[in-house]
Enzyme design. Structure first.
Site, PDB file in Angstrom:
ATOM      1  N   LYS A   1      -1.655   1.632 -15.955  1.00  0.00           N
ATOM      2  CA  LYS A   1      -3.019   1.914 -15.505  1.00  0.00           C
ATOM      3  C   LYS A   1      -3.015   1.945 -13.981  1.00  0.00           C
ATOM      4  O   LYS A   1      -2.194   1.311 -13.335  1.00  0.00           O
ATOM      5  CB  LYS A   1      -3.993   0.841 -16.009  1.00  0.00           C
ATOM      6  CG  LYS A   1      -4.098   0.762 -17.522  1.00  0.00           C
ATOM      7  CD  LYS A   1      -5.048  -0.355 -17.956  1.00  0.00           C
ATOM      8  CE  LYS A   1      -5.121  -0.459 -19.469  1.00  0.00           C
ATOM      9  NZ  LYS A   1      -5.998  -1.578 -19.908  1.00  0.00           N
ATOM     10  N   HIS A   2      -3.967   2.670 -13.423  1.00  0.00           N
ATOM     11  CA  HIS A   2      -4.047   2.764 -11.970  1.00  0.00           C
ATOM     12  C   HIS A   2      -4.571   1.462 -11.378  1.00  0.00           C
ATOM     13  O   HIS A   2      -5.468   0.840 -11.936  1.00  0.00           O
ATOM     14  CB  HIS A   2      -4.975   3.913 -11.566  1.00  0.00           C
ATOM     15  CG  HIS A   2      -4.534   5.256 -12.049  1.00  0.00           C
ATOM     16  ND1 HIS A   2      -3.395   5.875 -11.594  1.00  0.00           N
ATOM     17  CD2 HIS A   2      -5.086   6.110 -12.957  1.00  0.00           C
ATOM     18  CE1 HIS A   2      -3.260   7.051 -12.188  1.00  0.00           C
ATOM     19  NE2 HIS A   2      -4.265   7.212 -13.020  1.00  0.00           N
ATOM     20  N   PRO A   3      -4.031   1.034 -10.235  1.00  0.00           N
ATOM     21  CA  PRO A   3      -4.613  -0.126  -9.547  1.00  0.00           C
ATOM     22  C   PRO A   3      -6.048   0.181  -9.122  1.00  0.00           C
ATOM     23  O   PRO A   3      -6.413   1.334  -8.883  1.00  0.00           O
ATOM     24  CB  PRO A   3      -3.701  -0.313  -8.329  1.00  0.00           C
ATOM     25  CG  PRO A   3      -2.470   0.479  -8.617  1.00  0.00           C
ATOM     26  CD  PRO A   3      -2.876   1.588  -9.519  1.00  0.00           C
TER      27      PRO A   3
ATOM     28  N   ASP B   1       0.595   5.873 -11.386  1.00  0.00           N
ATOM     29  CA  ASP B   1       0.327   6.582 -10.135  1.00  0.00           C
ATOM     30  C   ASP B   1       1.373   7.643  -9.814  1.00  0.00           C
ATOM     31  O   ASP B   1       1.243   8.357  -8.820  1.00  0.00           O
ATOM     32  CB  ASP B   1       0.276   5.580  -8.976  1.00  0.00           C
ATOM     33  CG  ASP B   1      -0.915   4.646  -9.082  1.00  0.00           C
ATOM     34  OD1 ASP B   1      -2.009   5.115  -9.394  1.00  0.00           O
ATOM     35  OD2 ASP B   1      -0.736   3.432  -8.874  1.00  0.00           O
TER      36      ASP B   1
END
Length: 645
Positions: A287-289, A298
């Protein structure tokens, strides 16, 4: 301060497992033994009363024998410089269990509210909790006076990496079995032993005719003469079975074929993007930060942008060699950009009946379209059809010198991005601020999320036309959302695409070693610059890694990894032929079709279904969904259906 080692930019460490340790009491083992026995007895009789474990959670139970209530304050380390937030109240002389997050380390503190509105800190501590673990804290007068919280791990939970490792092993095993079967069926001696007819022989598809599109032209599965690979192409003919070179009367008319590693790169990026979009098995590193940092999720978008630039270098060069007028190339660039942008708008409005007053303008395809438009226009005027000046002293760097005007333009575009990001005044915010705003830094810059990037989007696009569900809004409790595919980030995305185009220019040099060395040098240079800008830290560098802003360090770091990955694929697929690129070459040939379909039909069975929030079940579902679209791409390939814009 969360530290990122310098080699982050060459080997992404977001996938590395974290080493966990149990906090053990320093006072007598007998006390700890009695506490463990008490925990076991409690769990036998009252374990069913604990809250149900969810994804990425663990139990934290506080057994308090104090005669006053305790307040628990906590904050996930993902929230940068955020104050502790109230979580729960533990009643006096009671046993209370809560759920704690396990994705990142957590700062916690037990506090006591005194009668004069004063808050007494009892025991602050920092802990990285493990999935499905059972943690206990015993609070009594001794621990209260000493201000120490001993965290006891009462069970031995399995690592959440086990499903990933098992799945990877199964996929590699199946791929190995498939390779062995292909070899057996293509081996003539085995065919005779199995009494197979010649018509049943499994062969790779024959090469298609050369086109000016960005689709792959499949080849016959063999590794060609190394010297025949030029300008990103491999000759299908010209080498006899005995190894001698066969001269042809019209070598310029020989069928050419694109490097498989490029299409494998594109297909892998797309397949990984689909896996991420479908949930990534529920793992946080897929998952994206919320703001600064980098994970596996990313990589997919910048890699897709990078390989688009590589394809542009080969395509423009091919069209110019065919003496296609540059004004026609310009028309093609504009037409393709408009179509991709329109498909992006359709994609944004495909999930529900849209209110046009709240239509989101930006998106993934929209950014790809604008990036292609900007760099495509530059390439129309700067691209060359022939490789010249090979006899000059500066020939080893002619991919830089011959295209210096394009370097000037792209560095100017990157300079425009930096100038606006760090020089545009934003009301009530410090100039050059690129932080998350909200509750970060005690709310000092609450409405400054994203700085100039957010300011430009809000004033040009409007709040109703940007992404409303940004992770930064939930984690940092910001007033406004943030558009991750906004206007300003497009300029730095152009530079990522330009670095990919530079990777394609390297193919003008003959010989494998020459190309590999140049790609490795580019990987080292871009990675070193990214390490310098970030100072090898997540938050404290001059220019932190940030996908939402598409920071300069992010563009350089992801490009460094792209150069390295492209080199690896080139060696394995095109140089030594250890791997033919399947199955990823198939989605690489119909990328726009597969991308649109995975989004439009992503909520339909049998692509996906509702399942328990358990990592291994989510992993199977999401891998199935991405694998299904790879199979669809394979069917399109077998039927010779290729959709290009």
């Amino acid at each position: 301060m969360s530290e990122y080692p310098c080699f982050l930019f060459f080997i992404l460490i977001a996938f590395s497992p974290v080493s966990y340790s149990q906090t053990v009491s320093e006072d007598g083992g007998e006390s700890r033994m009695s506490e463990m026995m008490w925990i076991q007895q409690y769990n036998r009789h009252n374990g069913s009363n604990k809250p149900e474990l969810k994804l990425d959670t663990a139990w934290l139970t506080v057994n308090s024998s104090l005669n006053f209530d305790l307040e628990l304050y906590a904050q996930n380390d993902e929230c940068w410089k955020c104050p502790l937030q109230w979580v729960a109240t533990f009643k006096q002389r009671n046993v209370t269990t809560i759920l704690v997050n396990t994705t990142h380390a957590t700062s916690l503190a037990l506090k006591r509210n005194l009668s004069n509105d004063h808050v007494e800190d009892i025991c602050p501590f920092h802990k990285y909790f493990v999935d499905d673990a059972d943690y206990w804290i015993f609070m009594n007068w001794t621990t209260y006076r000493n201000s120490i919280c001993h965290v006891i791990l009462a069970n031995q939970p399995q690592s959440d990496l086990i499903p990933l490792l098992v799945t990877l092993g199964v996929l590699l095993f199946l791929r190995g079995v498939w390779g062995v079967l292909k070899y057996l069926f293509r081996n003539r001696n085995v065919q005779k032993m199995l009494c197979c007819f010649k018509s049943a022989e499994i062969a790779d598809p024959q090469p298609l005719e050369n086109t000016s599109t960005f689709t792959l032209q499949p080849y016959d599965g063999s590794v060609k003469d190394h010297n025949s690979m030029e300008n990103g192409s491999m000759d299908n003919g010209g080498v006899k079975e005995n190894g001698t070179t066969e001269k042809t009367a019209e070598p310029e008319n020989k069928p050419k074929q694109r490097l498989r590693s490029l299409d494998c790169f594109r297909g892998f990026s797309l397949a990984f993007m689909i896996f991420i979009n479908y949930g990534g098995g529920g793992y946080w590193y897929f998952k994206h930060p919320a703001w600064h940092g980098i994970t596996g999720a990313d990589l997919v978008f910048p890699w897709f942008v990078f390989i688009m630039g590589t394809a542009m270098a080969l395509s423009f060069r091919s069209m110019l060699k065919k003496q296609i007028p540059r004004y026609k190339l310009l028309i093609k660039v504009i037409r393709r950009s408009v179509i991709i942008f329109a498909l992006g708008i359709m994609y944004n409005t495909s999930f529900y009946r849209i209110d046009l007053t709240k239509l989101r303008y930006p998106g993934v395809l929209q950014r790809l379209a604008l990036t292609y438009l900007i760099l495509g226009i530059v390439e129309v005027f700067c691209a060359r059809g022939e490789d010249s000046h090979q006899d000059r002293r500066w020939a080893p760097v002619r991919d830089l010198i011959l295209f210096w005007p394009e370097w000037v333009v792209n560095l100017a575009i990157l300079g425009l991005y930096c100038g606006l990001t760090y020089g545009l005044p934003v009301p009530d915010c410090p100039t050059g601020y690129t932080g998350p705003g909200g509750i970060s830094e005690d709310g000092k810059y609450y409405n400054c999320t994203g700085g100039a990037a957010a300011y430009i989007d809000r004033h040009i696009l409007g709040l109703d036309h940007i992404y409303p569900w940004a992770d930064v809004k939930a984690l940092y409790q910001t007033q406004f959302s943030f558009e991750p595919e906004g206007i300003l980030g497009t300029f730095s995305t152009v530079f990522t695409c330009f670095l990919g185009l530079q990777a394609g220019r390297v193919l003008m040099y003959p010989g494998h070693c020459s190309r590999i060395k140049r790609w490795i040098v580019w990987a080292v240079i871009t990675g070193a610059l990214a390490a310098l800008l970030t100072q090898c830290t997540q938050h404290e560098g001059w220019v932190p890694l940030n996908k939402n802003l598409w920071s300069v360090s992010f563009a350089l770091a992801t490009s460094s990894l792209a150069f390295a990955f492209l080199t690896l694929l080139y060696v394995c697929v095109d140089v030594f032929g250890w791997w033919d690129g399947t199955p990823f070459i198939y989605p690489g040939m119909n990328s726009i079709v597969i991308y649109m379909c995975h989004g439009l039909l992503g909520g339909c069975f049998p692509v996906t279904w509702k399942t328990e929030m358990i990592h291994w079940k989510l992993l199977i579902r999401d891998l199935w969904g991405s694998g299904l679209w790879i199979f669809v791409a394979y069917v399109l390939f077998k039927k010779k259906i290729f959709v290009a814009i």
